[in-house]
Design a protein around this motif. Structure first.
Motif, PDB file in Angstrom:
ATOM      1  N   ALA A 298      -2.003  -9.271   8.250  1.00 39.28           N
ATOM      2  CA  ALA A 298      -3.038  -8.477   7.510  1.00 39.28           C
ATOM      3  C   ALA A 298      -2.639  -7.144   7.383  1.00 39.28           C
ATOM      4  CB  ALA A 298      -4.386  -8.569   8.240  1.00 39.28           C
ATOM      5  N   SER A 299      -1.817  -6.401   8.703  1.00 45.10           N
ATOM      6  CA  SER A 299      -1.149  -5.440   8.503  1.00 45.10           C
ATOM      7  C   SER A 299      -0.065  -5.137   7.789  1.00 45.10           C
ATOM      8  CB  SER A 299      -0.779  -4.869  10.083  1.00 45.10           C
ATOM      9  OG  SER A 299      -1.673  -5.079  11.029  1.00 45.10           O
ATOM     10  N   LEU A 300       0.676  -6.253   7.629  1.00 46.53           N
ATOM     11  CA  LEU A 300       1.730  -6.374   6.655  1.00 46.53           C
ATOM     12  C   LEU A 300       1.438  -6.218   5.261  1.00 46.53           C
ATOM     13  CD1 LEU A 300       4.998  -6.723   6.434  1.00 46.53           C
ATOM     14  CD2 LEU A 300       4.436  -9.279   6.449  1.00 46.53           C
ATOM     15  N   THR A 301       0.380  -7.104   4.897  1.00 48.72           N
ATOM     16  CA  THR A 301      -0.365  -7.142   3.638  1.00 48.72           C
ATOM     17  C   THR A 301      -0.764  -5.379   3.194  1.00 48.72           C
ATOM     18  OG1 THR A 301      -1.011  -9.253   3.970  1.00 48.72           O
ATOM     19  CG2 THR A 301      -1.839  -8.340   2.088  1.00 48.72           C
ATOM     20  N   LEU A 302      -1.349  -5.100   3.854  1.00 49.23           N
ATOM     21  CA  LEU A 302      -1.954  -3.830   3.650  1.00 49.23           C
ATOM     22  C   LEU A 302      -0.908  -2.738   3.519  1.00 49.23           C
ATOM     23  CD1 LEU A 302      -4.499  -1.595   3.849  1.00 49.23           C
ATOM     24  CD2 LEU A 302      -3.986  -1.324   5.912  1.00 49.23           C
ATOM     25  N   GLY A 303       0.348  -2.721   4.379  1.00 48.54           N
ATOM     26  CA  GLY A 303       1.413  -1.900   4.387  1.00 48.54           C
ATOM     27  C   GLY A 303       2.001  -2.044   2.854  1.00 48.54           C
ATOM     28  N   VAL A 304       2.367  -3.480   2.513  1.00 50.60           N
ATOM     29  CA  VAL A 304       3.047  -3.774   1.403  1.00 50.60           C
ATOM     30  C   VAL A 304       2.082  -3.201   0.093  1.00 50.60           C
ATOM     31  CG1 VAL A 304       3.736  -5.477  -0.107  1.00 50.60           C
ATOM     32  CG2 VAL A 304       4.393  -5.689   2.144  1.00 50.60           C
ATOM     33  N   ARG A 305       0.708  -3.358   0.072  1.00 45.64           N
ATOM     34  CA  ARG A 305      -0.281  -3.046  -0.751  1.00 45.64           C
ATOM     35  C   ARG A 305       0.005  -1.404  -1.003  1.00 45.64           C
ATOM     36  NH1 ARG A 305      -5.129  -5.979   1.102  1.00 45.64           N
ATOM     37  NH2 ARG A 305      -5.892  -4.314   1.578  1.00 45.64           N
ATOM     38  N   VAL A 306       0.059  -0.584  -0.237  1.00 50.95           N
ATOM     39  CA  VAL A 306       0.359   0.794  -0.107  1.00 50.95           C
ATOM     40  C   VAL A 306       1.618   1.344  -0.683  1.00 50.95           C
ATOM     41  CG1 VAL A 306       0.801   2.941   1.332  1.00 50.95           C
ATOM     42  CG2 VAL A 306      -1.079   1.466   1.992  1.00 50.95           C
ATOM     43  N   LEU A 307       2.837   0.354  -0.261  1.00 48.57           N
ATOM     44  CA  LEU A 307       3.820   0.392  -0.795  1.00 48.57           C
ATOM     45  C   LEU A 307       4.192   0.254  -2.084  1.00 48.57           C
ATOM     46  CD1 LEU A 307       7.267   0.969   0.096  1.00 48.57           C
ATOM     47  CD2 LEU A 307       7.182  -1.739  -0.036  1.00 48.57           C
ATOM     48  N   LEU A 308       3.287  -0.821  -2.935  1.00 48.02           N
ATOM     49  CA  LEU A 308       3.504  -0.942  -4.224  1.00 48.02           C
ATOM     50  C   LEU A 308       2.215  -0.278  -4.954  1.00 48.02           C
ATOM     51  CD1 LEU A 308       3.349  -4.948  -4.002  1.00 48.02           C
ATOM     52  CD2 LEU A 308       5.362  -3.455  -4.589  1.00 48.02           C
TER      53      LEU A 308
ATOM     54  N   ASP B 288      -3.115   0.179  -2.953  1.00 48.27           N
ATOM     55  CA  ASP B 288      -3.856   1.073  -2.022  1.00 48.27           C
ATOM     56  C   ASP B 288      -3.492   2.337  -2.030  1.00 48.27           C
ATOM     57  OD1 ASP B 288      -5.695  -1.191  -1.321  1.00 48.27           O
ATOM     58  OD2 ASP B 288      -5.197  -1.045   0.794  1.00 48.27           O
TER      59      ASP B 288
END
Lengths: 234, 256
Positions: free
Chosen positions: A215-225, A228
């Motif tokens: 879940a953290s990885l998904t959030l991090g990648v969402r910020v990267l893209l 978020d």
């Protein structure tokens, strides 16, 4: 260019450079250097943000004192403690650094201030926090019992059972006169507690960690893209 | 580069590719997902409505997850949740009071509230600095400060969502003393059981990260967030499969 678009470009660029620096820093030294620079900037900005947040907190409490709102006594204690700790902290900053200077200046007010500063944390803050943490154990057990009363389910029953086993497992009994045949009964809670910790609890915790990591990885990648954007922009 | 780093790097790139495909491709294809219902999330509109009716502010406790520290993703998840909640909780006659235990989170929370005010017409009042409160730098100090704020403000509803350790019990005690209805969720594994004990509306740690996918007010953005959950589930099956294959390989190795 709109400011939110600029924020997005800066955020994505910085994220990419820091990520690339973490993995490819060994091959491309400039990436590792940039990662170190950005991380240092983040630390400095976090320090400034903390200062702003603390000042806002103090302002809120001063306003409360001025308006004589409910909790004025606590606010006064907070403002007084803050002023005291900041003053002794700043004075302590000027205390002698070398051992010789420190020996020469036993009555140095700066050294006294430094001792008061560390003492405040060591003997007040840490002790109060330790005391509050110890109290939590009682609250947790009573909350568990209330949960069982309100919602008598298998989960709540298992929670109470596990709590009792854990507490009994921590008790160290020294019974030298006990017959050897009864010894397994005394050690049973400790063995059971260890098994619970090593097998079901560890398995559950690893499951939670795995889910949290993804879940953290998904959030991090969402910020990267840029999906978020906690830094602003829609 | 050590082999493990290379494997991790390739896995990360593959995951970014999968997520990008599902985020953008999924939206283009217009796939609608049906999410598993979560009881606490279903109770949220009722909680918000009860606060709106009484005109009391909702207190949102985001915990002490620092954006700039090792808990940065927990802190970011709190911001994503606040951004999703802001339009609905901001329509009561009083804006929500947000508490954090981290300076950067406090500034970001203020920015999120401002952003929501500018973006959504239903939020009539602009947030003031008092709407975001930094209540303490250590977890215990934070919880005690937030609990005191509950006693002062008498909110009808409290939402405890973020990096909360065992100190969350103090927040729950304050709610109980003031008859405040609450929802509790933490990203801290060492306190995963606290919400179950302390609130009727509890969430598991992993569900905290999924909350924006359930709550975001904009349908397109919500769909993008839901697609990211699909990527997460695919990655989960890959990891589970790898663990099982690894265990099998190790077991077979011990025989030969």
């Amino acid at each position: 260019m709109r400011s939110d678009r600029l924020s997005l470009i800066i955020a994505i660029t910085v994220c990419t450079v820091v990520l690339a620096g973490a993995f490819l820093g060994g091959f491309v030294p400039v990436l590792a250097d940039l990662k170190a620079v950005f991380t240092r900037w983040a630390a400095i900005l976090a320090g400034v943000a903390l200062l702003v947040a603390v000042l806002n907190l103090i302002k809120t409490h001063i306003q409360r004192i001025m308006k004589s709102e409910k909790g004025t006594v606590q606010s006064t204690i907070l403002v007084f403690s803050f002023t005291f700790v900041v003053t002794v902290g700043l004075l302590g900053w000027f205390s002698p650094t070398t051992a010789q200077q420190a020996t020469d200046a036993v009555t140095n007010p700066f050294i006294t201030a430094q001792k008061a500063f560390t003492g405040t944390f060591q003997y007040l803050q840490l002790q109060i926090e330790a005391w509050l943490s110890a109290l939590l154990a009682i609250f947790l057990l009573s909350a568990g019992l209330r949960w069982l009363r309100k919602n008598p389910s298998l989960a709540s029953f298992l929670f109470i059972l596990a709590s009792i086993v854990f507490l009994l497992g921590l008790v160290q009994l020294n019974l030298p006169d006990l017959p050897a045949a009864l010894m397994p009964l005394v050690t049973l809670p400790t063995v059971l507690r260890q098994w619970l910790m090593d097998v079901p609890v560890l398995a559950a915790v690893r499951g939670i960690w795995l889910g949290l990591a993804l879940a953290s990885l998904t959030l991090g990648v969402r910020v990267l893209l840029g999906v978020d954007r906690p830094y602003g922009g829609d | 580069m050590p082999t493990i780093d290379l494997v991790a790097f390739i896995a990360l790139i593959a995951f970014i590719g999968l997520l990008a495909f599902l985020l953008y491709g999924g939206i283009v294809m217009g796939h609608q997902l049906r999410l598993r219902p979560i009881r606490a999330v279903q109770a949220l509109p009722d909680l918000v409505e009860s606060a709106t009716e009484t005109g009391s502010p909702i207190q949102i406790n985001l915990g002490s997850g620092a954006i700039s520290g090792t808990q940065s993703l927990a802190g970011l998840s709190s911001m994503a949740i606040l951004a999703s909640l802001a339009p609905s909780v901001g329509v009561s006659s009083q804006l929500p009071v947000v508490t954090t235990g981290d300076g950067v989170s406090a500034l970001l929370a203020q920015s999120v509230l401002h952003q929501a005010h500018q973006q959504y017409e239903q939020i009539e009042r602009a947030p003031s600095p008092n709407n975001t409160q930094f209540t303490g730098a250590t977890p215990t100090a934070y919880a005690v400060g937030a609990a005191l704020l509950t006693e002062k403000n008498h909110p009808q509803v409290s939402l405890h969502v973020g990096q909360l350790g065992t100190e969350a019990m103090w927040l729950s005690v304050a709610d109980e003393r003031q008859n405040v209805r609450n929802l509790m969720a933490t990203t801290a594994t060492q306190a995963a059981e606290i919400p179950l004990l302390a609130s009727e509306n509890a969430l598991f740690p992993e569900e905290v990260f999924a909350l924006p996918a359930y709550l975001h007010p904009e349908p397109e953005k919500r769909q993008a967030l839901q697609n990211s959950l699909v990527a997460q589930d695919i990655a989960r099956w890959v990891v589970v499969g790898t663990i099982l294959l690894g265990s099998l390989a190790l077991t077979l190795q011990s025989f030969f």
